[in-house]
Motif scaffolding. Structure first.
Motif, PDB file in Angstrom:
ATOM      1  N   GLU A  19       0.970  -1.147  -0.112  1.00 19.65           N
ATOM      2  CA  GLU A  19       0.215   0.073  -0.005  1.00 19.65           C
ATOM      3  C   GLU A  19       0.806   1.559   0.242  1.00 19.65           C
ATOM      4  O   GLU A  19       0.417   2.282  -0.713  1.00 19.65           O
ATOM      5  N   ARG A  20       2.138   1.191   0.593  1.00 25.15           N
ATOM      6  CA  ARG A  20       2.787   2.428   0.679  1.00 25.15           C
ATOM      7  C   ARG A  20       3.735   2.665  -0.729  1.00 25.15           C
ATOM      8  O   ARG A  20       3.379   4.059  -1.056  1.00 25.15           O
ATOM      9  N   LEU A  21       3.935   1.654  -1.524  1.00 26.51           N
ATOM     10  CA  LEU A  21       4.237   1.691  -2.897  1.00 26.51           C
ATOM     11  C   LEU A  21       3.227   2.472  -3.627  1.00 26.51           C
ATOM     12  O   LEU A  21       3.227   3.415  -4.420  1.00 26.51           O
ATOM     13  N   ALA A  22       1.894   2.129  -3.385  1.00 21.87           N
ATOM     14  CA  ALA A  22       0.662   2.718  -4.245  1.00 21.87           C
ATOM     15  C   ALA A  22       0.464   4.110  -3.889  1.00 21.87           C
ATOM     16  O   ALA A  22       0.269   5.009  -4.636  1.00 21.87           O
ATOM     17  N   ARG A  23       0.707   4.517  -2.560  1.00 22.24           N
ATOM     18  CA  ARG A  23       0.572   5.837  -2.193  1.00 22.24           C
ATOM     19  C   ARG A  23       1.704   6.805  -2.853  1.00 22.24           C
ATOM     20  O   ARG A  23       1.423   7.711  -3.033  1.00 22.24           O
ATOM     21  N   GLU A  24       2.836   6.259  -2.913  1.00 24.07           N
ATOM     22  CA  GLU A  24       4.094   7.026  -3.491  1.00 24.07           C
ATOM     23  C   GLU A  24       3.534   7.227  -4.693  1.00 24.07           C
ATOM     24  O   GLU A  24       4.061   8.297  -5.528  1.00 24.07           O
ATOM     25  N   ILE A  25       3.020   6.103  -5.626  1.00 23.99           N
ATOM     26  CA  ILE A  25       2.596   6.527  -7.083  1.00 23.99           C
ATOM     27  C   ILE A  25       1.749   7.637  -7.219  1.00 23.99           C
ATOM     28  O   ILE A  25       1.628   8.117  -8.210  1.00 23.99           O
ATOM     29  N   SER A  35      -4.980   1.505  -7.504  1.00 27.31           N
ATOM     30  CA  SER A  35      -5.677   1.225  -6.243  1.00 27.31           C
ATOM     31  C   SER A  35      -4.529   0.921  -5.367  1.00 27.31           C
ATOM     32  O   SER A  35      -3.495   0.604  -5.596  1.00 27.31           O
ATOM     33  N   SER A  36      -4.842   1.177  -3.770  1.00 26.63           N
ATOM     34  CA  SER A  36      -4.105   0.878  -3.084  1.00 26.63           C
ATOM     35  C   SER A  36      -3.689  -0.861  -2.857  1.00 26.63           C
ATOM     36  O   SER A  36      -2.513  -1.146  -2.589  1.00 26.63           O
ATOM     37  N   LYS A  37      -4.324  -1.873  -3.630  1.00 28.99           N
ATOM     38  CA  LYS A  37      -4.167  -3.178  -3.605  1.00 28.99           C
ATOM     39  C   LYS A  37      -3.320  -3.536  -4.970  1.00 28.99           C
ATOM     40  O   LYS A  37      -3.104  -4.483  -5.007  1.00 28.99           O
ATOM     41  N   ALA A  38      -3.256  -2.712  -5.688  1.00 27.80           N
ATOM     42  CA  ALA A  38      -2.599  -2.872  -7.182  1.00 27.80           C
ATOM     43  C   ALA A  38      -1.399  -3.724  -6.927  1.00 27.80           C
ATOM     44  O   ALA A  38      -0.886  -4.603  -7.723  1.00 27.80           O
ATOM     45  N   PRO A  39      -0.484  -3.128  -6.162  1.00 25.30           N
ATOM     46  CA  PRO A  39       1.087  -3.528  -6.066  1.00 25.30           C
ATOM     47  C   PRO A  39       1.120  -5.184  -5.489  1.00 25.30           C
ATOM     48  O   PRO A  39       1.968  -5.753  -5.763  1.00 25.30           O
ATOM     49  N   LYS A  44       2.797 -10.609  -7.587  1.00 26.81           N
ATOM     50  CA  LYS A  44       2.395 -12.077  -8.032  1.00 26.81           C
ATOM     51  C   LYS A  44       2.902 -12.346  -9.614  1.00 26.81           C
ATOM     52  O   LYS A  44       2.574 -13.648  -9.953  1.00 26.81           O
ATOM     53  N   GLY A  45       3.235 -11.300 -10.003  1.00 22.95           N
ATOM     54  CA  GLY A  45       3.807 -11.487 -11.458  1.00 22.95           C
ATOM     55  C   GLY A  45       2.958 -10.497 -12.430  1.00 22.95           C
ATOM     56  O   GLY A  45       3.580 -10.590 -13.656  1.00 22.95           O
ATOM     57  N   ALA A  46       2.201  -9.760 -12.059  1.00 25.60           N
ATOM     58  CA  ALA A  46       1.550  -8.902 -13.105  1.00 25.60           C
ATOM     59  C   ALA A  46       2.272  -7.804 -13.343  1.00 25.60           C
ATOM     60  O   ALA A  46       2.870  -7.310 -12.510  1.00 25.60           O
ATOM     61  N   CYS A  47       2.309  -7.387 -14.471  1.00 30.36           N
ATOM     62  CA  CYS A  47       2.976  -5.908 -15.004  1.00 30.36           C
ATOM     63  C   CYS A  47       2.304  -4.892 -15.011  1.00 30.36           C
ATOM     64  O   CYS A  47       0.933  -4.781 -15.619  1.00 30.36           O
ATOM     65  N   ARG A  50       1.365   0.776 -19.285  1.00 28.98           N
ATOM     66  CA  ARG A  50       1.762   2.106 -19.741  1.00 28.98           C
ATOM     67  C   ARG A  50       3.099   2.553 -19.172  1.00 28.98           C
ATOM     68  O   ARG A  50       4.134   1.483 -19.219  1.00 28.98           O
ATOM     69  N   ARG A  51       3.397   3.497 -18.563  1.00 27.83           N
ATOM     70  CA  ARG A  51       4.671   4.058 -17.892  1.00 27.83           C
ATOM     71  C   ARG A  51       4.797   3.675 -16.580  1.00 27.83           C
ATOM     72  O   ARG A  51       5.769   3.975 -16.014  1.00 27.83           O
ATOM     73  N   LEU A  52       3.969   3.264 -15.927  1.00 30.06           N
ATOM     74  CA  LEU A  52       3.931   2.588 -14.378  1.00 30.06           C
ATOM     75  C   LEU A  52       5.321   2.074 -14.052  1.00 30.06           C
ATOM     76  O   LEU A  52       5.691   2.092 -13.136  1.00 30.06           O
ATOM     77  N   PRO A  53       5.585   0.962 -14.823  1.00 30.36           N
ATOM     78  CA  PRO A  53       6.915   0.222 -14.475  1.00 30.36           C
ATOM     79  C   PRO A  53       8.034   0.977 -14.333  1.00 30.36           C
ATOM     80  O   PRO A  53       8.951   0.849 -13.456  1.00 30.36           O
TER      81      PRO A  53
END
Length: 435
Positions: A19-25, A35-39, A44-47, A50-53
């Motif tokens: 969730e902290r990574l999501a907040r930084e993004i 969303s806060s749960k996306a990371p 689990k392996g999802a990428c 767009r430019r988020l990586p």
């Protein structure tokens, strides 16, 4: 959850939940970007899309104080650039123990460049389709086009455009084959695009992102074996440190740039480095050292170098040097000396470089206020505010906001008019900015 992935390891080192990574993004890209749960899905392996990586890699690099490549985070989605990495000496790949303060990263990279015993081997790659020569030509031409578009004040548009070109150039370097001469050209292009995007992100107030882009640009310039370009990039890092008030760092960086390029043919670029050293001395209040550096800049401007100017130096003119000297004198608390330089520089700049014109007009207004020339200050401030209508720059916004505060102190109709114009343009809340 894949606890052995590079992403999981980075989060563990930072003691961050996903969730902290999501907040930084979301803080960097805007609320609601993810969303806060996306990371959790990424672990689990999802990428990300767009430019988020690349944004994730930049955030982790900034926070850990070491480069984290997007290829390492999602190796199945981004081909490895391993052939280039093998050329980096092992001692330079090793991560420093603990987190290194962000302010030291540019200095470490600059010192490494200065003391390097020998040039890196020319970059080349044997795998993949061969890069067409026209691709290099297109990218080189686009850099100059983007720089000139930025001169018009369209920095937001240019930043998005340049980031796309930089991503394309990096993809060519990672996935296509090329010989050593082409590799030098390609990495020089990556360095120039990196410098441009770093400069624009700094202008928009994105300090951490700007720092990581400058460091990447310096690495590409080293790979290309282009010492003048590397010195220019270090001088930009120095200038940026000065904006942020890190004056000691600014001086050390610009001294490294000048020492490391003292025997290089940079044309008027050497004068730029001397001017930026003058600005660093001015920030530290050292008038004698500032004057020496300005004398060096004036002499170098007259003599130049024996060969053609490098492409990145196209914007360097006597007008830029004169106006920057004025800003140095203003920072030293000598508005009387600053006014003449700024006035002359602005006259020479008329018709081009609107962002520079805006910033120097604001400086002229500051100098005249310090000399108690209220009418002349209002005239210069009016010019700056008029230019601001067509210039997108967080740095310019901050300068005009500070200038507005200076005019608030005067109980005169001409000063009130400037304050009202600034309020209309900058959307300032008078109740919050009355000081």
């Amino acid at each position: 959850m894949n606890d052995t992935s590079v992403l999981a390891t980075c989060l563990a080192r930072l003691s961050w939940p996903p969730e902290r990574l999501a907040r930084e993004i979301n803080r960097r890209c805007g609320n609601g970007t993810i969303s806060s749960k996306a990371p959790y899905n990424w672990l689990k392996g999802a990428c990300p899309r767009r430019r988020l990586p690349h944004i994730v890699a930049t955030i982790l690099s900034d926070k850990l104080g070491e480069p984290i490549a997007v290829e390492a985070l999602w190796p199945e989605h981004f081909p490895s650039a391993a052939p280039q990495c093998r050329r980096i000496p092992a001692q330079r790949r090793r991560a420093a123990p603990g987190r290194r303060p962000a302010g030291q990263e540019p200095l470490t990279a600059a010192v490494d460049w200065l003391v390097a015993d020998e040039a890196l081997p020319p970059p080349s790659r044997l795998r993949g389709d061969e890069i067409p020569a026209v691709a290099i030509e297109v990218l080189a031409a686009r850099i100059q086009q983007l720089r000139r578009l930025d001169d018009s004040g369209s920095s937001g548009l240019v930043l998005e455009w340049a980031l796309q070109d930089l991503q394309w150039a990096e993809k060519l370097a990672a996935q296509y084959s090329y010989d050593a001469p082409t590799g030098r050209q390609l990495h020089r292009i990556i360095a120039e695009l990196g410098q441009l995007t770093a400069w624009l992100t700094a202008d928009q107030g994105m300090d951490e992102l700007s720092s990581s882009r400058f460091l990447a640009a310096l690495g590409a310039a080293r790979a290309a074996g282009d010492r003048p370009l590397a010195a220019y990039i270090i001088s930009c890092m120095s200038y940026r440190a000065g904006w942020a008030g890190r004056t000691d760092e600014a001086l050390r960086l610009i001294r490294i740039a000048r020492k490391g390029s003292a025997h290089e043919d940079m044309g008027i670029g050497q004068a730029l480095l001397a001017t930026r050293e003058a600005r660093a001395h001015a920030g530290l209040g050292d008038e004698a050292a500032c004057q020496r550096a300005l004398d060096d800049a004036a002499e170098l401007s007259r003599t130049g170098g024996p060969s053609a100017e490098p492409p990145w130096a196209y914007w360097l003119t006597p007008a830029v040097m004169v106006a920057d000297a004025g800003r140095a004198w203003l920072e030293l608390g000598r508005p009387d000396r600053a006014e003449g330089h700024l006035t002359r520089g602005i006259e020479l700049l008329r018709g081009g470089q609107p962002r520079n014109l805006l910033l120097h007009s604001a400086s002229l207004a500051e100098a005249r206020l310090a000399c108690r020339e209220l009418d002349g200050a209002a005239e210069a401030a009016t010019d700056a505010l008029s230019l601001a209508e067509n210039v997108s720059s967080q740095r310019a916004h901050a300068r005009l906001t500070a200038l507005r505060r200076r005019f608030v102190r005067y109980d005169a109709a001409v000063a009130r008019d400037i304050v009202q114009r600034a309020d209309d343009l900058l959307a300032v809340d008078p109740a919050r900015a009355a000081g």
